[in-house]
Design an enzyme around this catalytic site. Structure first.
Site, PDB file in Angstrom:
ATOM      1  N   HIS A  41     -12.984  -2.038  -3.373  1.00 22.72           N
ATOM      2  CA  HIS A  41     -12.244  -1.495  -2.234  1.00 22.72           C
ATOM      3  C   HIS A  41     -12.672  -2.152  -0.917  1.00 22.72           C
ATOM      4  O   HIS A  41     -12.670  -1.524   0.140  1.00 22.72           O
ATOM      5  CB  HIS A  41     -12.439   0.026  -2.153  1.00 22.72           C
ATOM      6  CG  HIS A  41     -11.192   0.770  -1.795  1.00 22.72           C
ATOM      7  ND1 HIS A  41     -10.423   1.432  -2.716  1.00 22.72           N
ATOM      8  CD2 HIS A  41     -10.566   0.977  -0.610  1.00 22.72           C
ATOM      9  CE1 HIS A  41      -9.401   2.014  -2.116  1.00 22.72           C
ATOM     10  NE2 HIS A  41      -9.467   1.739  -0.838  1.00 22.72           N
TER      11      HIS A  41
ATOM     12  N   THR B 244      -4.834   2.258  -8.104  1.00 22.69           N
ATOM     13  CA  THR B 244      -6.182   2.236  -7.532  1.00 22.69           C
ATOM     14  C   THR B 244      -6.978   3.398  -8.102  1.00 22.69           C
ATOM     15  O   THR B 244      -6.579   4.558  -7.967  1.00 22.69           O
ATOM     16  CB  THR B 244      -6.127   2.317  -6.005  1.00 22.69           C
ATOM     17  OG1 THR B 244      -5.438   1.163  -5.501  1.00 22.69           O
ATOM     18  CG2 THR B 244      -7.520   2.355  -5.401  1.00 22.69           C
TER      19      THR B 244
ATOM     20  N   SER C 127       0.831  -1.201   0.000  1.00 20.18           N
ATOM     21  CA  SER C 127       0.000   0.000   0.000  1.00 20.18           C
ATOM     22  C   SER C 127       0.869   1.256   0.000  1.00 20.18           C
ATOM     23  O   SER C 127       1.988   1.267   0.517  1.00 20.18           O
ATOM     24  CB  SER C 127      -0.898   0.003   1.242  1.00 20.18           C
ATOM     25  OG  SER C 127      -1.548   1.249   1.401  1.00 20.18           O
TER      26      SER C 127
ATOM     27  N   LYS D 207      -6.819  -1.209 -10.503  1.00 19.78           N
ATOM     28  CA  LYS D 207      -7.608  -1.834  -9.433  1.00 19.78           C
ATOM     29  C   LYS D 207      -8.817  -0.954  -9.124  1.00 19.78           C
ATOM     30  O   LYS D 207      -8.674   0.252  -8.881  1.00 19.78           O
ATOM     31  CB  LYS D 207      -6.750  -1.988  -8.180  1.00 19.78           C
ATOM     32  CG  LYS D 207      -7.481  -2.563  -6.974  1.00 19.78           C
ATOM     33  CD  LYS D 207      -6.527  -2.678  -5.795  1.00 19.78           C
ATOM     34  CE  LYS D 207      -7.218  -3.265  -4.569  1.00 19.78           C
ATOM     35  NZ  LYS D 207      -8.195  -2.319  -3.964  1.00 19.78           N
TER      36      LYS D 207
ATOM     37  N   TYR E 215      -1.632   5.832  -6.161  1.00 24.97           N
ATOM     38  CA  TYR E 215      -2.730   6.764  -6.402  1.00 24.97           C
ATOM     39  C   TYR E 215      -2.188   7.885  -7.267  1.00 24.97           C
ATOM     40  O   TYR E 215      -1.014   8.257  -7.164  1.00 24.97           O
ATOM     41  CB  TYR E 215      -3.256   7.345  -5.084  1.00 24.97           C
ATOM     42  CG  TYR E 215      -4.000   6.351  -4.225  1.00 24.97           C
ATOM     43  CD1 TYR E 215      -5.358   6.142  -4.397  1.00 24.97           C
ATOM     44  CD2 TYR E 215      -3.334   5.633  -3.218  1.00 24.97           C
ATOM     45  CE1 TYR E 215      -6.051   5.237  -3.603  1.00 24.97           C
ATOM     46  CE2 TYR E 215      -4.013   4.731  -2.430  1.00 24.97           C
ATOM     47  CZ  TYR E 215      -5.369   4.541  -2.622  1.00 24.97           C
ATOM     48  OH  TYR E 215      -6.036   3.640  -1.835  1.00 24.97           O
TER      49      TYR E 215
END
Length: 343
Positions: A226, A157, A107, A202, A131
């Site tokens: 999510h 994402t 992450s 994603k 991101y």
């Protein structure tokens, strides 16, 4: 102490260990948790159709995706702040994934650095979550660090132009993201242009977005909502998977996450067209209970369950798991009604 035989056993044990704010953050969901619940219950509505008298004495769970080889078709989704669960945090999770020879997506919201994770699991196959920020330099810097650290893919994402996730505030664990509500597919094209790493998007939940992703040249798709943490009332990922698989027609691999807690879930997702299945919260329950060993225990548990399901369903390899081995309960009801009406 009671034996821990299922993911839910680990979940229950972790709930008794974690401070309330940490547990609420990890287990939390958007709105009234409808999507969170759908992710789980939708798997229960799918029935397995086993084929008997197949020689399943020898079984193989290995899987290949984007030219990378794994010991089973399972990976670890990006989840934030693993040190909420255990002092070793992401280092323990990465080591467990390395030992089990599966991919681990780190992450962006980590409690340790990209470089430390790379050093902790040098032989592991690590992918980097990303991101897209308003300032592209921030996103590009993450990509460059991931490249330098030997990460093998970027997982972009795309399902939170605004952040509806619950932010935990506890000591040093404060974070907020400058999410970019103006991000479009043009920004994804920019990302593809700046790196040679495979780009995996994603957060795809419709065939329209899946086709757009394929058209601009992404390397794989993750069907994800999510974990029910963003927009409540969206479908479960397993519900939309067949539509996306049919639209993509094998042009890129399709990964799914959301609600997977059993080996039978993995089997069902693979049968419905997923190339790989990712898990998010389950490794955190294992991490809470027993650190790196706990994550490995979760992964071995799912590996055993998948292997057993394959044997009982008549499959020797992952490739032999096909769509004719599952059927939604609604189809059984429809068939029964038609048959009854003909009598």
């Amino acid at each position: 102490m009671d034996l821990l035989d299922t993911v839910e056993d680990y979940h229950s044990r972790a709930a008794s260990i974690l401070p309330s704010n940490a547990y609420e953050y990890i287990s939390g969901a958007a709105g009234r948790s409808q999507t969170l619940q759908l992710n789980r219950t939708s798997y229960d509505r799918i029935r397995i159709r086993p084929r008997e008298l197949v020689n399943v004495e020898r079984r193989q769970l290995s899987s290949t995706l984007l030219g990378m080889n794994f010991d089973m078709p399972v990976g670890i989704s990006p989840t934030a702040l693993h040190r909420l669960a255990h002092a070793d945090g992401e280092l323990a999770t990465a080591r467990a994934a390395e030992k089990m020879r599966i991919p681990y997506v780190l992450s962006m919201f980590v409690s340790t650095s990209i470089e430390q994770v790379a050093q902790a699991a040098p032989a592991g196959i690590k992918w980097m979550q990303l991101y897209l920020y308003k300032d592209r330099r921030i996103s590009e810097a993450v990509v460059r660090r991931a490249e330098q650290a030997g990460f093998k893919a970027v997982v972009l994402t795309i399902d939170n132009p605004v952040n509806e996730d619950k932010i935990i505030e506890s000591g040093d664990l404060n974070f907020a993201a400058d999410f970019n509500a103006s991000t479009t597919w043009t920004d994804v094209e920019w990302l593809i242009s700046i790196t040679t790493l495979p780009i995996i998007v994603k957060g795809v939940m419709t065939k329209e977005d899946a086709l757009r992703a394929v058209k601009i040249g992404v390397n794989a798709i993750i069907v994800s909502n999510h974990g029910g943490r963003q927009l409540d009332s969206v479908s479960a990922t397993i519900e939309v998977l067949p539509d996306i698989v049919a639209a993509v027609q094998g042009k890129v691999p399709i990964i799914i996450d959301g609600g997977v807690t059993k080996g039978t879930d993995i089997f069902k997702a693979l049968a419905m067209g997923a190339n790989m299945v990712f898990i998010g919260r389950a490794p955190l329950w294992g991490l809470t209970v027993n650190g790196q060993a706990g994550v490995e225990e979760i992964l071995r548990l799912l590996q055993r369950e998948l292997d057993n399901t394959m044997a009982l369903a008549g499959c020797r390899t992952v490739e032999e798991i096909t769509k004719d081995q599952v059927l939604h309960e609604a189809q059984y009801c429809l068939t029964s009604l038609v048959t009854f009406g003909q009598k």
